[in-house]
Design an enzyme around this catalytic site. Structure first.
Site, short mmCIF file in Angstrom:
data_model
loop_
_atom_site.label_atom_id
_atom_site.label_comp_id
_atom_site.label_asym_id
_atom_site.label_seq_id
_atom_site.Cartn_x
_atom_site.Cartn_y
_atom_site.Cartn_z
N ASP A 7 40.23 -12.22 39.11
CA ASP A 7 40.08 -10.92 38.49
C ASP A 7 40.58 -9.82 39.42
O ASP A 7 40.37 -9.86 40.64
CB ASP A 7 38.59 -10.70 38.17
CG ASP A 7 38.33 -9.47 37.33
OD1 ASP A 7 38.87 -9.40 36.22
OD2 ASP A 7 37.58 -8.59 37.80
N GLU A 61 44.97 -27.24 51.35
CA GLU A 61 44.12 -28.15 52.11
C GLU A 61 43.49 -29.19 51.19
O GLU A 61 43.46 -30.39 51.51
CB GLU A 61 43.03 -27.35 52.82
CG GLU A 61 42.00 -28.18 53.56
CD GLU A 61 40.85 -27.33 54.08
OE1 GLU A 61 39.69 -27.81 54.08
OE2 GLU A 61 41.10 -26.18 54.49
#
Length: 596
Positions: free
Chosen positions: A260, A310
């Site tokens: 957002d 990752e």
């Protein structure tokens, strides 16, 4: 076969050759430097269904949708043919902005369920082959968040206040806000607090000062509402905490995040006056150049991208970051989707484009040039929880006269969007052809824009009314186990015409158009990611070729035009006789390069 030689206004489609078409007419995506295998890059041409949880399906009978309702609706979404879902915020919240005021980023609000129900939802979605994206709100939190409560209790100068934008006021007694900024949802962007520890009332009716019985103190910044204080991302503790929030949900199996206000987070470090302080309030958009699109925000997205990589390195599956990036131009948006930043950002210029052939061609070309040129793919969208639905938005003829073309234009635009290279997002109810509910009574409106301004302009309740699933009267199957419970927003009687059970039974419905389009998009190699080449075409017709011979054409006019192919189309948004493309209609054809 292609009928250009019959004088219908289309350029002939040439057979493949080593000579490329002019660069202005051909768009071929760049190769993303961080790309992995095709299975890992699922997001590049995925179609994601936006679930506004509160209005999707209620499993408890309280009139509010919940996570168990979403889980019950997963087979429906799988049957529709989408690739995943994006869930609107379901975190604990006082619901001043229906979840975009987060009090706890690591839990589920009891009105929506609990973490165990969330885990079941993710597991069921993955069993059905659906990805799950969460809505993360990093620009601001709730005034009920423990951090903000601590900041109020601590007083000026304490470290808790450094997590937000607290400042002394201007004027002899600090009675004026620190600067002249206005909030996007109306009123000043600053509220004053009582140093006794409780937040003040809205300052709008007191000349910017607070209505309070204690000692007036500092002011805090909120670019939306006073219940949504902006976080101070110049404080490293904010970024460190959000890294742990992301890990919390990634460890629970989510496939990514919709971010957002992704052009927010950082403000100009000196918080100076704006040359146009009413711009955000006037447009209901992030326009103030001192409050949005600051250069420091890009490092946040690099950090978040590295975190996602990752997790990808652990199991080989990409985690997606898609940003709500509201900026002025596609070239500015492109900076957010560079290979080491966000994977994607919603392309709102298509959503806001008026029904006009030149406007559509311009915004599509700019997206394919600027955004796809970064190595990302364009993320197309026509509807969401903040905008008037296309059926209503397109029901205005050129010149501003009310017309009856909304449904036909919305169907045609949907088929166009699904034919474009890149990813696409579908907002719940879009596949049912739901119009905007424009006549909700004032007393039921919940949008803070209405309550802050008293104006119905730009309010969003009309696109958030709970979905109709079945039956002939409210709650239309939305609320399980009862026919008397009232949905949190009232459903009009005409929702019966758009109920899901009717849509599935009617092969000419919006639902079947979306389902067939999604099926072809998945099965035809020309669709999804890939190249696009414009065709010269008759006036009011926009036409292009995808890959090796799939043609899409859309007639923006009201009169029929010749079709680019004499055969019947593979799929059309409306009645489309062979050789003709009616007004407000889009269609797809397959063309063999040897049949020119």
């Amino acid at each position: 076969m292609l009928t250009a030689t019959a004088g219908n206004g289309y350029s002939a489609l040439p057979a493949p050759s080593p000579s490329p078409a002019p660069a202005s007419a051909v768009f071929t995506p760049a190769t993303e430097t961080a790309a992995h295998g095709a299975a890992q890059r699922w997001w590049r041409d995925a179609v994601i269904y936006q679930v506004y949880v509160r209005s999707f399906l209620d499993s408890t009978g309280d009139g509010i949708g919940d996570l168990a309702g979403v889980r019950a609706g997963l087979p429906y979404l799988r049957k529709l043919g989408v690739d995943g879902i994006w869930l609107s915020p379901f975190y604990p919240s006082p619901q001043h902005d229906h979840g975009y005021d987060v009090a706890d980023y690591r839990d589920v609000d009891p009105v929506y369920g609990d973490l165990a129900e969330f885990d079941r939802l993710v597991a069921d979605a993955h069993r059905l082959g659906l990805k799950v994206l969460l809505d993360i709100v990093p620009n601001h939190c709730s005034s009920d968040h423990p951090w903000f409560r601590a900041a109020l209790a601590e007083g000026p100068g304490g470290p808790a206040r450094e997590l937000f934008h607290f400042a002394d006021g201007r004027g002899e007694h600090g009675e004026l806000p620190p600067n002249n900024w206005r909030a996007m949802f109306g009123g000043p962007a600053w509220s004053r607090v009582e140093e006794a520890g409780s937040a003040s009332e809205d300052p709008e009716n007191s000349g910017g000062d607070a209505q309070c019985s204690g000692t007036p103190g500092q002011w805090y910044l909120h670019m939306f509402t006073p219940e949504q204080p902006d976080l101070n991302w110049r404080n490293p503790a904010v970024g460190a905490d959000f890294e742990q929030v992301l890990r919390f949900w990634l460890d629970r199996g989510v496939d990514g995040f919709r971010i957002d206000v992704a052009a927010g987070l950082f403000k100009h470090p000196e918080l100076p006056d704006s040359p146009d302080p009413e711009a955000d309030e006037r447009t209901r958009d992030s326009v103030n150049p001192l409050a949005w699109n600051q250069p420091e925000v890009h490092q946040v997205w690099r950090d978040w991208r590295a975190l996602c990589e990752e997790y990808t390195a652990q199991d080989g599956h990409d985690r997606l970051l898609v940003g709500e990036v509201s900026v002025r131009t596609p070239s500015e948006q492109a900076a957010y989707v560079r290979p080491d930043e966000l994977h994607q950002a919603f392309f709102f210029h298509l959503l806001t484009a008026r029904w006009d052939i030149d406007t559509f061609r311009k915004v599509i070309s700019e997206a394919l040039t600027d955004i796809a040129g970064t190595g990302s793919t364009v993320t197309w969208v026509l509807n969401n929880h903040d905008q008037v639905r296309t059926v209503t938005r397109y029901a205005t003829e050129p010149g501003g006269h009310a017309g009856e073309h909304g449904p036909a234009r919305a169907r045609a635009a949907a088929l166009l969007m699904l034919a474009l290279p890149g990813a696409a997002y579908v907002y719940q109810g879009e596949e049912l052809g739901l119009p905007e509910v424009v006549d909700l009574p004032d007393e039921v409106l919940t949008d803070p824009i209405f309550h802050r301004t008293g104006s119905r302009q730009h309010i969003r309740d009309g696109c958030r009314v709970p979905l109709p699933w079945s039956g002939h009267a409210s709650p239309f199957g939305f609320t399980a186990g009862t026919e008397t419970a009232q949905p949190w927003l009232p459903q009009p009687t005409w929702f019966a015409e758009h109920a899901t059970d009717r849509a599935l039974a009617d092969t000419r419905s919006f639902w079947h158009l979306y389902r067939e389009g999604l099926h072809l998009r998945r099965s035809l190699p020309q669709l999804g990611e890939g190249s696009l080449r414009w065709l010269e075409s008759p006036p009011q017709v926009l036409a292009f070729v995808r890959g090796d011979g799939l043609i899409c054409a859309i007639n923006f006019g009201s009169d029929p035009a010749p079709a680019p192919v004499s055969d019947a189309p593979l799929l059309a948004s409306g009645d489309c006789p062979a050789g003709t493309l009616p007004g407000s209609t889009a269609a797809w054809w397959m063309h063999s390069p040897d049949a020119h």
